[in-house]
Design a protein around this motif. Structure first.
Motif, PDB file in Angstrom:
ATOM      1  N   VAL A 267       0.859  -1.186   0.000  1.00  0.00           N
ATOM      2  CA  VAL A 267       0.000   0.000   0.000  1.00  0.00           C
ATOM      3  C   VAL A 267       0.895   1.236   0.000  1.00  0.00           C
ATOM      4  O   VAL A 267       1.502   1.589   1.020  1.00  0.00           O
ATOM      5  CB  VAL A 267      -0.944   0.013   1.218  1.00  0.00           C
ATOM      6  CG1 VAL A 267      -1.865   1.231   1.163  1.00  0.00           C
ATOM      7  CG2 VAL A 267      -1.750  -1.268   1.288  1.00  0.00           C
ATOM      8  N   GLU A 268       0.984   1.893  -1.149  1.00  0.00           N
ATOM      9  CA  GLU A 268       1.851   3.056  -1.290  1.00  0.00           C
ATOM     10  C   GLU A 268       1.202   4.304  -0.693  1.00  0.00           C
ATOM     11  O   GLU A 268      -0.005   4.330  -0.417  1.00  0.00           O
ATOM     12  CB  GLU A 268       2.158   3.292  -2.767  1.00  0.00           C
ATOM     13  CG  GLU A 268       2.887   2.133  -3.437  1.00  0.00           C
ATOM     14  CD  GLU A 268       3.075   2.372  -4.920  1.00  0.00           C
ATOM     15  OE1 GLU A 268       4.230   2.414  -5.361  1.00  0.00           O
ATOM     16  OE2 GLU A 268       2.061   2.529  -5.632  1.00  0.00           O
ATOM     17  N   GLU A 269       2.008   5.354  -0.529  1.00  0.00           N
ATOM     18  CA  GLU A 269       1.474   6.608  -0.002  1.00  0.00           C
ATOM     19  C   GLU A 269       0.381   7.159  -0.907  1.00  0.00           C
ATOM     20  O   GLU A 269      -0.645   7.666  -0.425  1.00  0.00           O
ATOM     21  CB  GLU A 269       2.599   7.637   0.141  1.00  0.00           C
ATOM     22  CG  GLU A 269       2.133   8.957   0.730  1.00  0.00           C
ATOM     23  CD  GLU A 269       3.257   9.940   0.959  1.00  0.00           C
ATOM     24  OE1 GLU A 269       2.961  11.139   1.148  1.00  0.00           O
ATOM     25  OE2 GLU A 269       4.439   9.519   0.948  1.00  0.00           O
ATOM     26  N   ARG A 270       0.556   7.052  -2.220  1.00  0.00           N
ATOM     27  CA  ARG A 270      -0.472   7.551  -3.148  1.00  0.00           C
ATOM     28  C   ARG A 270      -1.792   6.806  -2.952  1.00  0.00           C
ATOM     29  O   ARG A 270      -2.882   7.377  -3.115  1.00  0.00           O
ATOM     30  CB  ARG A 270      -0.002   7.404  -4.597  1.00  0.00           C
ATOM     31  CG  ARG A 270       0.153   5.946  -5.061  1.00  0.00           C
ATOM     32  CD  ARG A 270       0.471   5.823  -6.534  1.00  0.00           C
ATOM     33  NE  ARG A 270       0.644   4.429  -6.906  1.00  0.00           N
ATOM     34  CZ  ARG A 270      -0.023   3.806  -7.872  1.00  0.00           C
ATOM     35  NH1 ARG A 270      -0.915   4.468  -8.589  1.00  0.00           N
ATOM     36  NH2 ARG A 270       0.216   2.539  -8.151  1.00  0.00           N
ATOM     37  N   THR A 271      -1.703   5.530  -2.572  1.00  0.00           N
ATOM     38  CA  THR A 271      -2.902   4.726  -2.342  1.00  0.00           C
ATOM     39  C   THR A 271      -3.632   5.189  -1.094  1.00  0.00           C
ATOM     40  O   THR A 271      -4.857   5.338  -1.086  1.00  0.00           O
ATOM     41  CB  THR A 271      -2.531   3.234  -2.229  1.00  0.00           C
ATOM     42  OG1 THR A 271      -1.834   2.836  -3.415  1.00  0.00           O
ATOM     43  CG2 THR A 271      -3.764   2.375  -2.046  1.00  0.00           C
ATOM     44  N   VAL A 272      -2.874   5.442  -0.036  1.00  0.00           N
ATOM     45  CA  VAL A 272      -3.476   5.941   1.201  1.00  0.00           C
ATOM     46  C   VAL A 272      -4.204   7.255   0.934  1.00  0.00           C
ATOM     47  O   VAL A 272      -5.337   7.464   1.383  1.00  0.00           O
ATOM     48  CB  VAL A 272      -2.404   6.138   2.294  1.00  0.00           C
ATOM     49  CG1 VAL A 272      -3.017   6.781   3.541  1.00  0.00           C
ATOM     50  CG2 VAL A 272      -1.744   4.807   2.647  1.00  0.00           C
ATOM     51  N   ARG A 273      -3.565   8.136   0.175  1.00  0.00           N
ATOM     52  CA  ARG A 273      -4.151   9.460  -0.090  1.00  0.00           C
ATOM     53  C   ARG A 273      -5.361   9.383  -1.018  1.00  0.00           C
ATOM     54  O   ARG A 273      -6.156  10.326  -1.072  1.00  0.00           O
ATOM     55  CB  ARG A 273      -3.088  10.402  -0.655  1.00  0.00           C
ATOM     56  CG  ARG A 273      -1.953  10.669   0.337  1.00  0.00           C
ATOM     57  CD  ARG A 273      -1.005  11.745  -0.116  1.00  0.00           C
ATOM     58  NE  ARG A 273       0.083  11.943   0.840  1.00  0.00           N
ATOM     59  CZ  ARG A 273      -0.033  12.621   1.974  1.00  0.00           C
ATOM     60  NH1 ARG A 273      -1.181  13.197   2.291  1.00  0.00           N
ATOM     61  NH2 ARG A 273       1.012  12.736   2.796  1.00  0.00           N
ATOM     62  N   MET A 275      -7.658   7.022  -0.663  1.00  0.00           N
ATOM     63  CA  MET A 275      -8.747   6.386   0.080  1.00  0.00           C
ATOM     64  C   MET A 275      -9.697   7.414   0.676  1.00  0.00           C
ATOM     65  O   MET A 275      -9.348   8.574   0.875  1.00  0.00           O
ATOM     66  CB  MET A 275      -8.174   5.492   1.186  1.00  0.00           C
ATOM     67  CG  MET A 275      -7.406   4.291   0.662  1.00  0.00           C
ATOM     68  SD  MET A 275      -6.641   3.308   1.982  1.00  0.00           S
ATOM     69  CE  MET A 275      -8.122   2.618   2.760  1.00  0.00           C
ATOM     70  N   LYS A 276     -10.911   6.946   0.983  1.00  0.00           N
ATOM     71  CA  LYS A 276     -11.940   7.832   1.524  1.00  0.00           C
ATOM     72  C   LYS A 276     -11.635   8.211   2.977  1.00  0.00           C
ATOM     73  O   LYS A 276     -11.180   7.362   3.747  1.00  0.00           O
ATOM     74  CB  LYS A 276     -13.296   7.125   1.466  1.00  0.00           C
ATOM     75  CG  LYS A 276     -13.786   6.783   0.068  1.00  0.00           C
ATOM     76  CD  LYS A 276     -15.048   5.944   0.107  1.00  0.00           C
ATOM     77  CE  LYS A 276     -14.745   4.537   0.597  1.00  0.00           C
ATOM     78  NZ  LYS A 276     -15.942   3.641   0.490  1.00  0.00           N
ATOM     79  N   PRO A 277     -11.872   9.458   3.374  1.00  0.00           N
ATOM     80  CA  PRO A 277     -11.738   9.824   4.790  1.00  0.00           C
ATOM     81  C   PRO A 277     -12.625   8.926   5.643  1.00  0.00           C
ATOM     82  O   PRO A 277     -13.752   8.611   5.277  1.00  0.00           O
ATOM     83  CB  PRO A 277     -12.223  11.284   4.820  1.00  0.00           C
ATOM     84  CG  PRO A 277     -11.974  11.790   3.431  1.00  0.00           C
ATOM     85  CD  PRO A 277     -12.244  10.614   2.531  1.00  0.00           C
ATOM     86  N   GLY A 278     -12.118   8.521   6.772  1.00  0.00           N
ATOM     87  CA  GLY A 278     -12.850   7.603   7.638  1.00  0.00           C
ATOM     88  C   GLY A 278     -12.431   6.152   7.438  1.00  0.00           C
ATOM     89  O   GLY A 278     -12.759   5.290   8.262  1.00  0.00           O
ATOM     90  N   SER A 279     -11.704   5.880   6.362  1.00  0.00           N
ATOM     91  CA  SER A 279     -11.235   4.516   6.107  1.00  0.00           C
ATOM     92  C   SER A 279     -10.180   4.119   7.133  1.00  0.00           C
ATOM     93  O   SER A 279      -9.543   4.964   7.767  1.00  0.00           O
ATOM     94  CB  SER A 279     -10.657   4.403   4.700  1.00  0.00           C
ATOM     95  OG  SER A 279     -11.617   4.733   3.723  1.00  0.00           O
ATOM     96  N   MET A 294       3.081   4.085   5.089  1.00  0.00           N
ATOM     97  CA  MET A 294       2.950   5.119   6.108  1.00  0.00           C
ATOM     98  C   MET A 294       2.679   4.572   7.502  1.00  0.00           C
ATOM     99  O   MET A 294       2.421   5.336   8.429  1.00  0.00           O
ATOM    100  CB  MET A 294       1.859   6.105   5.693  1.00  0.00           C
ATOM    101  CG  MET A 294       2.082   6.668   4.292  1.00  0.00           C
ATOM    102  SD  MET A 294       0.868   7.889   3.779  1.00  0.00           S
ATOM    103  CE  MET A 294       1.469   9.322   4.644  1.00  0.00           C
ATOM    104  N   SER A 295       2.723   3.255   7.672  1.00  0.00           N
ATOM    105  CA  SER A 295       2.462   2.691   8.991  1.00  0.00           C
ATOM    106  C   SER A 295       3.698   2.786   9.873  1.00  0.00           C
ATOM    107  O   SER A 295       4.825   2.776   9.395  1.00  0.00           O
ATOM    108  CB  SER A 295       2.001   1.230   8.874  1.00  0.00           C
ATOM    109  OG  SER A 295       3.023   0.422   8.344  1.00  0.00           O
ATOM    110  N   VAL A 303      -3.808  10.105   8.078  1.00  0.00           N
ATOM    111  CA  VAL A 303      -3.448  10.840   6.865  1.00  0.00           C
ATOM    112  C   VAL A 303      -4.713  11.137   6.081  1.00  0.00           C
ATOM    113  O   VAL A 303      -5.389  10.226   5.605  1.00  0.00           O
ATOM    114  CB  VAL A 303      -2.476  10.022   5.981  1.00  0.00           C
ATOM    115  CG1 VAL A 303      -2.119  10.794   4.720  1.00  0.00           C
ATOM    116  CG2 VAL A 303      -1.214   9.655   6.755  1.00  0.00           C
ATOM    117  N   ASN A 304      -5.057  12.405   5.970  1.00  0.00           N
ATOM    118  CA  ASN A 304      -6.261  12.818   5.235  1.00  0.00           C
ATOM    119  C   ASN A 304      -7.510  12.074   5.705  1.00  0.00           C
ATOM    120  O   ASN A 304      -8.367  11.681   4.907  1.00  0.00           O
ATOM    121  CB  ASN A 304      -6.079  12.596   3.729  1.00  0.00           C
ATOM    122  CG  ASN A 304      -5.059  13.539   3.129  1.00  0.00           C
ATOM    123  OD1 ASN A 304      -4.670  14.532   3.744  1.00  0.00           O
ATOM    124  ND2 ASN A 304      -4.611  13.232   1.919  1.00  0.00           N
TER     125      ASN A 304
END
Length: 374
Positions: A267-273, A275-279, A294-295, A303-304
């Protein structure tokens, strides 16, 4: 022969053996010494151990008198030095990830067994502590995610309208991943799962989840059921596919690890960013480098609006059943090395050899020999 059961460090609630296992050990003509309050966090009092036939002693007494010392977490080098010269240490020593301790055991002519080295073979399944604890972590990871997620897992039809089920993505379909899939399905989530091993596809589908396919994975039948390192081309296709599914997910639970190596980045940083808030992301591989970029081990990062939980020793959150399973694995292994009340280390047995870090200072497991000689 005296078998000593150690109290674990402050942040570890499990115990190597519960009182129910003591009677079995006594029937093998051995004595059992338990450190004061060793099982208290697993709701096993000293009184219960005594009722089962064990003796309660101080930590110093157990360390200095026991012939076989059982624990889960490693003890310190100072405490190893307090052991009898011919005493055997056994625990989850993380021998491949803790070379300093491994070299200390070798240089000090010790005999030690590290339970995470138990071979991944059919005969050794009943001794496989990693699989037992992975069952616990897969289950608890889903409950943790459900608690953190700001919406329901199951679908609801209510007077206020319909609630769609949460979408859960499981990365890695080993023991932890399969338990996570089963638990998420029981809670009513819509579950998708990815694994580089095609052999996992049938198991994923049988649990009612959808399998995320990425063609071209390299497999190794000799890897003991673990994933193996992949080509750069495959890894990029894998990340793109995961990115696509992750953007739609409410929960991601990552479980992918490679023995003796850093956990693969899935799971890359771009993937985390994206994702929907609250995920929520639960990274079960955080202690070995993390599947999520980012873990952080034993920390929750946001994050976001996406919460990333770097899980460490999740099995300690369910100490009773985790200790029971761990203890059963121990008993099954001890059957191989205790005969007529004495230690009988048969190094012609592949399980004994594969699990032994060193014997009288000589590396034994081929995996330890390889690292020691490199």
């Amino acid at each position: 022969m005296i078998i000593g059961i150690m109290k674990e460090p402050q942040d570890e609630a499990r115990v190597a053996l519960l009182p129910e296992a003591v009677k079995t050990l006594l029937s093998w003509k051995v004595s059992v010494w338990v450190e004061n309050d060793a099982g208290s966090k697993a709701y096993a009092s000293d009184h219960l151990y005594q009722d089962a036939g064990a003796e309660i002693h101080s930590r110093t007494e157990v360390l200095s008198k026991a012939d076989l010392i059982l624990g889960i977490q490693p003890i310190s080098e100072t405490e190893i030095s307090q052991m009898k010269p011919d005493a055997v240490l056994m625990g989850q020593l993380n021998a491949l990830f803790n070379p300093k301790l491994t070299e200390f055991l070798i240089n000090n002519n010790r005999t030690a067994f590290s339970m995470e080295l138990v071979p991944r073979t059919t005969r050794a399944q009943a001794m496989d502590v990693l699989s037992s604890m992975a069952t616990v972590t897969g289950y608890k990871a889903v409950l943790m995610a459900a608690d953190l997620l700001p919406r329901f897992f199951p679908m609801f039809m209510t007077a206020a309208g319909s609630i769609t089920p949460a979408r859960v993505l499981i990365l890695g379909a080993g023991v932890a991943g399969l338990q996570a899939i089963a638990t998420a399905r029981r809670l009513g989530a819509s579950v998708f799962a990815f694994d580089v091993r095609q052999a996992a596809k049938e198991e994923v589908l049988s649990l009612g989840a959808k399998f995320v396919d990425v063609e071209g994975a390299k497999e190794d039948k000799g890897a003991g059921g673990y994933a193996v390192e992949q080509t750069e081309e495959f890894l990029q296709r894998q990340k793109d596919t995961i990115h696509e599914h992750a953007a739609k997910a409410d929960v991601i639970i990552t479980t992918a690890q490679i023995p003796g190596r850093r956990a693969p980045l899935l799971v890359e940083e771009r993937t985390v960013r994206a994702m929907k808030p609250g995920s929520v992301i639960i990274d079960l591989a955080a202690s070995s480098g993390g599947n999520c970029a980012m873990s952080q081990p034993d920390q929750t990062v946001e994050v976001n609006g996406v919460r990333i939980v770097g899980v460490g020793n999740l099995a300690a959150n369910m100490p009773q059943d985790a200790s029971k399973m761990y203890g059963k694995n121990y008993l099954n292994f001890l059957k191989l090395i205790i005969k007529d009340g004495n230690l009988n280390l048969n190094f012609e047995d592949d399980i004994v050899t594969g699990t032994c870090v060193c014997h009288h200072g000589k590396p034994v497991s081929s995996r330890i020999v390889q690292i020691h000689n490199s």
